[in-house]
Motif scaffolding. Sequence first.
Motif, short mmCIF file in Angstrom:
data_model
loop_
_atom_site.label_atom_id
_atom_site.label_comp_id
_atom_site.label_asym_id
_atom_site.label_seq_id
_atom_site.Cartn_x
_atom_site.Cartn_y
_atom_site.Cartn_z
N PRO A 292 -3.88 2.93 -3.66
CA PRO A 292 -4.07 2.20 -2.25
C PRO A 292 -5.19 2.80 -1.57
N SER A 293 -5.79 4.02 -1.92
CA SER A 293 -7.00 4.43 -1.07
C SER A 293 -8.27 3.85 -1.45
N GLN A 294 -8.08 3.14 -2.85
CA GLN A 294 -9.45 2.48 -3.20
C GLN A 294 -9.57 1.34 -2.49
N GLN A 295 -8.69 0.60 -1.74
CA GLN A 295 -8.74 -0.54 -1.28
C GLN A 295 -9.85 -0.55 -0.05
N PRO A 296 -10.80 -1.63 0.02
CA PRO A 296 -11.85 -1.67 1.13
C PRO A 296 -11.19 -1.45 2.27
N ALA A 297 -11.89 -0.91 3.63
CA ALA A 297 -11.27 -0.82 4.84
C ALA A 297 -11.07 -2.21 5.37
N ALA A 298 -12.07 -2.82 5.10
CA ALA A 298 -12.45 -4.29 5.83
C ALA A 298 -12.35 -5.38 4.46
N PRO A 299 -10.98 -5.66 4.01
CA PRO A 299 -11.04 -6.79 2.77
C PRO A 299 -11.74 -8.00 3.04
N GLY A 300 -12.26 -8.60 1.97
CA GLY A 300 -12.96 -10.04 2.18
C GLY A 300 -12.00 -10.84 2.22
N ARG A 301 -12.35 -12.14 2.26
CA ARG A 301 -11.61 -13.38 2.56
C ARG A 301 -10.65 -13.33 1.37
N PHE A 302 -10.86 -13.33 0.07
CA PHE A 302 -9.89 -13.16 -1.07
C PHE A 302 -9.92 -11.97 -1.73
N ARG A 303 -8.76 -11.32 -2.22
CA ARG A 303 -8.45 -10.08 -3.10
C ARG A 303 -7.22 -10.34 -3.52
N ILE A 304 -7.39 -9.71 -4.97
CA ILE A 304 -6.51 -9.47 -5.71
C ILE A 304 -5.92 -8.19 -6.19
N GLU A 305 -4.62 -7.92 -6.04
CA GLU A 305 -4.30 -6.47 -6.38
C GLU A 305 -2.98 -6.71 -7.18
N VAL A 306 -3.17 -5.91 -8.49
CA VAL A 306 -2.14 -6.10 -9.37
C VAL A 306 -1.26 -4.80 -9.18
N VAL A 307 -0.10 -4.59 -8.74
CA VAL A 307 0.57 -3.45 -8.34
C VAL A 307 2.07 -3.47 -9.21
N ALA A 308 1.90 -1.97 -9.79
CA ALA A 308 3.14 -2.05 -10.62
C ALA A 308 4.33 -1.02 -9.77
N GLY A 309 5.36 -1.35 -9.60
CA GLY A 309 6.11 -0.48 -8.75
C GLY A 309 6.80 0.64 -9.75
N ASP A 310 7.51 1.32 -8.90
CA ASP A 310 8.13 2.63 -9.36
C ASP A 310 8.99 2.28 -10.54
N PRO A 311 8.77 3.03 -11.81
CA PRO A 311 9.82 2.71 -12.85
C PRO A 311 11.26 3.08 -12.49
N GLU A 312 11.49 4.18 -11.59
CA GLU A 312 12.70 4.35 -11.43
C GLU A 312 13.72 3.33 -10.88
N ASP A 313 12.87 2.38 -10.05
CA ASP A 313 13.33 1.27 -9.30
C ASP A 313 13.45 0.05 -10.37
N PHE B 297 12.20 -4.33 -20.59
CA PHE B 297 12.75 -4.16 -19.57
C PHE B 297 13.56 -2.49 -19.29
N GLU B 298 14.54 -2.41 -20.29
CA GLU B 298 15.28 -1.41 -20.50
C GLU B 298 14.78 -0.45 -20.80
N ASP B 299 13.38 -0.39 -21.91
CA ASP B 299 12.84 0.47 -22.54
C ASP B 299 11.40 0.25 -22.41
N PRO B 300 10.57 0.68 -21.37
CA PRO B 300 9.13 0.28 -20.86
C PRO B 300 8.21 0.77 -21.92
N ASP B 301 8.72 1.78 -22.63
CA ASP B 301 7.66 2.24 -23.93
C ASP B 301 7.85 1.33 -25.24
N THR B 302 8.29 0.12 -25.14
CA THR B 302 8.30 -0.71 -26.38
C THR B 302 7.66 -1.89 -25.96
N ALA B 303 7.00 -2.38 -26.74
CA ALA B 303 6.32 -3.79 -26.68
C ALA B 303 7.39 -4.74 -27.42
#
Length: 627
Positions: A369-390, A540-546
């Motif tokens: 989150p802190s690596q995002q530019p303070a003034a983002p450009g017109r177009f930006r892509i952010e891949v976000v992985a949520g909390d594994p607990e949830d 999904f049940e075991d994220p350590d498995t491909a």
Amino acid sequence: MSAQEERDALTPPTALYDHALRLLRKSPGEVPPLRGYLVPQKTTGTGHALLGKSAQSALREALTPLPGDPATLHRRFERLGIEDRDRHLIKSTVAELPLPADQVDRARALGRRLVRTGTTVPAVTVGIVLLGRLGGPEDIPYLRALGLFRELTAPAVAALDTLDRQAAAVVWLALHARRDELRPLVHALWTGDRQAVRTELVVFPASARLVDSTTARRIAEASRLPDLLGHHPHDVGLLARAGRLLVRMGCSRDDPTDLLGYRDAVRVYDTVVGRAAALPPTLDNAAMLLSLALDLSSGTGMLLDRPPGRRAALLETLGRLLAESRWTRAGATANDADHPDPPDQPGDTTYDADQRRRAEWFHRTRRQPSQQPAAPGRFRIEVVAGDPEDRGPVETRVLIDGRPVVAAAFCRGPAHAPEYLLDDHRLRAAAEPHEVQLAEAHCTEGCCGAIYVTIRRDADQVVWENWRQTVGTPAEPALEPTAYRFDASAYDAEVARAETDGSWSWRARTVARLIRGGLAERPDLLNRWDAEPGWVSSGFEDPDTAVVNFRYAPGLASGDPERDDSPLHFRWDIPDDGTPPESQAAAALHRLAEEDPKRYARVCGGSRERAAELGFPWPDDVDRRRR
């Protein structure tokens, strides 16, 4: 007619409000039961259901002009055959009913008489909706009681939402909070025991499995969360729970509009972030603060109405806090803040699997989150992985002019995963226009829709246009009807950066992505075995498995498969062995080239009969999943 029948005929029916109070007094502790009560007497009409325009016309006839007393409305409904089952249409019709200024007082008076003395669901529904439009504080106790009838819950809660959000939330939770773990909190909320509310609010489990976004919002509203935080400024348990509820409200897997609909969201954000330094640096708290930062950076939290610069200040505070050594060393257990950083090898027994995955996610993601530019450009892509607990989704968030387009325009499901949008190069722009699905409803597009945009290259610009949402989604337009134009060189650079950035990924997910890419480049690897690839990702049940899924039908390689409408589906699990993902993926692709995967994968779909016919065992777990 018998004497008893004559007495019954002369005895007026009990008002629904009075009946609700009687039922409530008989309930243990005078707390309503889960799902509330059933209306005792049903309204029956002609026996012929009114449909479509006929029902709307009948309702408008019954309500025009508004009667001066409940008895007149009862007679009109009885004559026109309006019954309990028409209550949803009654709600929408009364909500849209024109009320000139000279009729407002009359309509309010009628509404109050109906909710106090009405004896049928249709008539009382009219009163509830009228008070939702015109009522005041004195009407809240009546609406609260009537909302305990299942047939009246929806209109009563909607009316209370306009008059008293706290009362609406208490009624909603009393009838809809099904989990046993939530019932002590519901009891405290219903009885108004503020000390018990504070206690139960902190101790109940708030995991995604127990609390969805709507439940989280209703809990925050019912408990008057900002007031509790204000009265107990040093209660770190309450502060952590407040942050957790914000995280649940903004979850894109549920309905992130719950966060936008929570009127005190900005106040609670400010309080949680402002006091976050007082929180003990446990893994639970670290994950909660990081989730809030990710949401403020590129999620629904961006869309809340804040003063200029306030969101950036919150992100700066969270970034500075999460960079402190006591947080970077958040341990494997919720009470051990002094444990060293989690190991790189998944086999270390210091951590159980869930704790280790969560700790690794925190250390992998905390700077994002802190690596995002303070003034983002017109177009930006952010891949976000949520909390594994949830079991948080991995989503490709596209931001235009600093706004996350899926969160702003589509509330039925998260943005698509990077495997779909980035690995398959769907966001690349070419001269030939192509339509891209950015997100699909969590229940499938056929149920609640999806959101699409058309992408094309126009000289030195890239154009996003023709936004549309498919059937089942809300009627409002996606973003703006006009096209969005981006500088082509900047657009191409951002897409290329996102396609090659794997910093969000964990080892098994990277292994799966590499296998998926290898199968796309060499379709013969599965085709030679009369198979073709399906879903390939981490488990999904075991994220350590491909997990590699594929379908099999004899003759598929020849282009003339036998009974292609009855294929078998196979699943191959590849546990993470701790070696580099590139080595694991290469070994898996080599095995596919050398050995028929049907020998080491297991059947996971199709039909038992077809499996027996082709000589494969049918696993019992497939039957269990189907049940």
